[in-house]
Design a protein around this motif. Structure first.
Motif, mmCIF file in Angstrom:
data_model
loop_
_atom_site.group_PDB
_atom_site.id
_atom_site.type_symbol
_atom_site.label_atom_id
_atom_site.label_comp_id
_atom_site.label_asym_id
_atom_site.label_seq_id
_atom_site.Cartn_x
_atom_site.Cartn_y
_atom_site.Cartn_z
ATOM 1 N N THR A 158 0.806 -1.217 0.000
ATOM 2 C CA THR A 158 0.000 0.000 0.000
ATOM 3 C C THR A 158 0.842 1.270 0.000
ATOM 4 O OG1 THR A 158 -1.721 -1.197 1.159
ATOM 5 C CG2 THR A 158 -1.896 1.184 1.175
ATOM 6 N N ASN A 159 1.725 1.437 0.960
ATOM 7 C CA ASN A 159 2.558 2.630 1.049
ATOM 8 C C ASN A 159 4.016 2.254 1.219
ATOM 9 O OD1 ASN A 159 1.007 5.232 0.989
ATOM 10 N ND2 ASN A 159 -0.222 4.095 2.472
ATOM 11 N N ILE A 160 4.883 3.191 0.841
ATOM 12 C CA ILE A 160 6.325 2.957 0.860
ATOM 13 C C ILE A 160 7.008 4.153 1.507
ATOM 14 C CG2 ILE A 160 8.377 2.544 -0.569
ATOM 15 C CD1 ILE A 160 6.342 1.605 -2.790
ATOM 16 N N ALA A 161 7.969 3.875 2.391
ATOM 17 C CA ALA A 161 8.791 4.936 2.983
ATOM 18 C C ALA A 161 10.258 4.524 2.889
ATOM 19 C CB ALA A 161 8.411 5.168 4.441
ATOM 20 N N PHE A 162 11.092 5.472 2.501
ATOM 21 C CA PHE A 162 12.532 5.237 2.422
ATOM 22 C C PHE A 162 13.213 5.710 3.688
ATOM 23 C CE2 PHE A 162 11.470 5.352 -2.053
ATOM 24 C CZ PHE A 162 12.358 4.452 -2.629
ATOM 25 N N THR A 163 14.331 5.062 4.015
ATOM 26 C CA THR A 163 15.213 5.675 4.992
ATOM 27 C C THR A 163 15.787 6.919 4.315
ATOM 28 O OG1 THR A 163 17.023 4.241 4.218
ATOM 29 C CG2 THR A 163 15.846 3.559 6.231
ATOM 30 N N ASN A 164 16.187 7.883 5.095
ATOM 31 C CA ASN A 164 16.676 9.137 4.542
ATOM 32 C C ASN A 164 17.990 8.971 3.792
ATOM 33 O OD1 ASN A 164 14.627 11.155 5.561
ATOM 34 N ND2 ASN A 164 15.128 9.996 7.393
ATOM 35 N N ASN A 165 18.750 7.935 4.148
ATOM 36 C CA ASN A 165 19.987 7.665 3.413
ATOM 37 C C ASN A 165 19.729 6.847 2.147
ATOM 38 O OD1 ASN A 165 19.696 4.979 4.232
ATOM 39 N ND2 ASN A 165 21.239 5.118 5.838
ATOM 40 N N GLY A 166 18.482 6.410 1.947
ATOM 41 C CA GLY A 166 18.082 5.744 0.723
ATOM 42 C C GLY A 166 18.470 4.281 0.585
ATOM 43 N N THR A 167 19.035 3.683 1.636
ATOM 44 C CA THR A 167 19.502 2.298 1.519
ATOM 45 C C THR A 167 18.392 1.264 1.693
ATOM 46 O OG1 THR A 167 20.085 2.172 3.861
ATOM 47 C CG2 THR A 167 21.822 2.910 2.320
ATOM 48 N N ARG A 168 17.284 1.660 2.308
ATOM 49 C CA ARG A 168 16.168 0.743 2.537
ATOM 50 C C ARG A 168 14.856 1.418 2.175
ATOM 51 N NH1 ARG A 168 19.949 -2.130 2.941
ATOM 52 N NH2 ARG A 168 20.565 -3.491 4.640
ATOM 53 N N ALA A 169 13.922 0.591 1.696
ATOM 54 C CA ALA A 169 12.542 1.030 1.495
ATOM 55 C C ALA A 169 11.656 0.077 2.287
ATOM 56 C CB ALA A 169 12.170 1.011 0.022
ATOM 57 N N TYR A 170 10.689 0.628 2.985
ATOM 58 C CA TYR A 170 9.769 -0.163 3.816
ATOM 59 C C TYR A 170 8.378 -0.065 3.209
ATOM 60 C CZ TYR A 170 13.579 -0.396 7.112
ATOM 61 O OH TYR A 170 14.792 -0.647 7.682
ATOM 62 N N VAL A 171 7.762 -1.233 2.975
ATOM 63 C CA VAL A 171 6.491 -1.316 2.249
ATOM 64 C C VAL A 171 5.433 -1.951 3.151
ATOM 65 C CG1 VAL A 171 5.350 -2.178 0.172
ATOM 66 C CG2 VAL A 171 7.820 -1.689 0.122
ATOM 67 N N THR A 172 4.331 -1.247 3.381
ATOM 68 C CA THR A 172 3.252 -1.841 4.168
ATOM 69 C C THR A 172 2.563 -2.919 3.342
ATOM 70 O OG1 THR A 172 1.736 -0.076 3.489
ATOM 71 C CG2 THR A 172 2.831 0.178 5.629
ATOM 72 N N GLU A 173 2.324 -4.060 3.986
ATOM 73 C CA GLU A 173 1.667 -5.208 3.346
ATOM 74 C C GLU A 173 0.279 -5.359 3.954
ATOM 75 O OE1 GLU A 173 4.776 -8.549 2.575
ATOM 76 O OE2 GLU A 173 5.172 -7.716 4.562
ATOM 77 N N GLN A 174 -0.687 -4.693 3.342
ATOM 78 C CA GLN A 174 -2.020 -4.566 3.912
ATOM 79 C C GLN A 174 -2.681 -5.897 4.229
ATOM 80 O OE1 GLN A 174 -4.405 -1.842 1.667
ATOM 81 N NE2 GLN A 174 -6.289 -2.529 2.590
ATOM 82 N N ASN A 175 -2.621 -6.869 3.336
ATOM 83 C CA ASN A 175 -3.296 -8.144 3.569
ATOM 84 C C ASN A 175 -2.432 -9.164 4.297
ATOM 85 O OD1 ASN A 175 -5.495 -7.089 2.307
ATOM 86 N ND2 ASN A 175 -5.370 -8.329 0.477
#
Length: 188
Positions: free
Chosen positions: A88-105
């Motif tokens: 559903t949504n994605i947020a990056f760490t500010n250094n750009g090395t990781r992206a975190y993705v919400t898995e709604q289901n």
């Protein structure tokens, strides 16, 4: 067309066309259309990488994240999040090395290593995670869990849940103030 999200990067605006499987790209300075990028239908939010080189698009029906180059305005990578996860949504760490993705289901958060463009971890959170925010020093992520009525706090050094905060019915949006002192949650 059901536009669902908009983000700016590298001089362009990117608009997700949720139901038709397109991302409309326009020149941010002139507003003129540049191109249309084909992606699977049923999309959620778009998020730009901190350096503006990529836009990540959550493709819900396919349980994928599509990585769009803002230089070529093409999909350069497709990352499988896992069957039935409904990103559903994605947020990056500010250094750009990781992206975190919400898995709604799947009641979790997928962790993407942006160097390899692959999922390296899944973090269980509350029921129906919707939005996510990362703090300025890349130590914490905050996830709204719509059905649970909670915000999950994740330690990003270990990718583990360290706290759960009750916030009331149907939390959806989450944002951290620029000074990092407060977390705001929007409830439906």
């Amino acid at each position: 067309r059901a536009p669902i999200g908009i983000v700016f990067a590298n001089g362009y605006g990117f608009v997700g066309q949720g139901t038709v499987g397109e991302v409309f790209v326009f020149n941010a300075a002139t507003g003129q259309g540049v191109t249309v990028i084909g992606v699977p239908p049923v999309n959620a939010e778009l998020t730009a990488s901190p350096d503006g080189a990529y836009v990540y698009l959550a493709a819900q029906a396919n349980a994928e994240v599509h990585v769009i180059s803002t230089t070529t305005n093409t999909v350069v990578e497709t990352i499988s999040i896992g069957g039935g996860s409904f990103p559903t949504n994605i947020a990056f760490t500010n250094n750009g090395t990781r992206a975190y993705v919400t898995e709604q289901n799947a009641d979790g958060v997928a962790v993407i290593d942006t160097a390899t463009q692959s999922v390296i971890d899944h973090i269980p959170v509350g029921s129906r995670p919707i939005d996510i925010a990362v703090n300025a020093d890349d130590t914490r992520a905050y996830v709204t869990n719509q059905i649970s009525g909670t915000v999950t706090v994740i330690d990003l050094t270990s990718n583990t849940v360290i706290h759960t905060i009750d916030v009331g019915l149907l939390p959806t949006g989450v944002a951290i103030t620029p000074d990092g002192k407060y977390l705001y949650v929007a409830n439906q």
